[in-house]
Design an enzyme around this catalytic site. Sequence first.
Site: not given
Length: 283
Positions: A48, A92, A117
């Site tokens: 990422k 994460q 997200d």
Amino acid sequence: MSALLLDGRAAADAILAQLKPKVAKRNPVLAIVQVGDDPASSSYVKQKLNSCAQIGMLSEHRHLPADASEDDLRRTVEELNANDAITGFIVQLPLPGHLAHFESWVRDAILPEKDIDGFGAWNTGRMLRSKEDEIMPPATPAGIVALLEHYKIPLAGKHVVIVGRSATVGKPLAVMLLHRDATVTVCHSKTLNLHTFTTQADILVVAVGKPKMITAEMVKNGAVVVDVGINRIGEKLVGDTDFDGIRSIASAITPVPGGVGPMTVAALIANCVRAKELQQGEL
Ligand code: NAP
């Protein structure tokens, strides 16, 4: 027949290149919170951060130790929510075992306009309404849709069978495909006679987490196969489908790695750009 390879790296590069001018104009900043040093998580975080760098987007890595407490994580999320220099951020997942119960708190604690997200209740609820309301869609389903669109695979009227009903992949993907006029069947671990569904699929998406569980006999001739699974076998990554067996009967198939993974990252970055547009009153 040998299936067309749905190359997620090439498609992601094309999407990132399109985002580059918007990044230069708006300067969004993406942050990633990582707790601990799980090797798979570290590798996803690195991908990422690298993709952000590829298009000149600033990013921050907030790395907390493996023994970080609930309070440490809460403070980090609250600080990022309040920090005007950060456009959007993710935590994460999965969290280390002692914080696993805290995951659902984390999903909803991120401000909706920074929830890139798309896992929070606000963004999830909004994306249920219509295609136009997919402001910050969950990254993996958004990446899958973008991959199919990149390769001009028609969705309207097609029968899509999704194996897996997780809140992050299968369920939101079903909604996004309904918005694009597909007929969607969702299968899961309690589905009886799974093959009777998978063999009907024009497009088969598999997001289970079991290496090579979908074999050639379970796939219709000419189907498009999207393999979301990432399973580590020793040093090797394999998907949920038997790629070598299926590629001779499918019309198109994603590789693992190099299929859905890079598209998830591109979709996350696209969400961060959209978050900045939203915050600047452009959406
Ligand atoms: P998950 O939350 O564990 O969900 C797995 C789903 O598979 C569940 O709905 C489960 O059914 C279903 N399932 C399990 N065994 C089955 C069986 N024998 N037959 C039919 N369905 C079965 O997993 P996830 O988060 O969705 O992830 C799935 C896979 O995708 C994993 O390998 C993960 O690493 C990968 N993934 C990849 C990306 C990417 O960017 N490439 C992103 C996210 C996830 P029940 O609901 O009945 O338990």
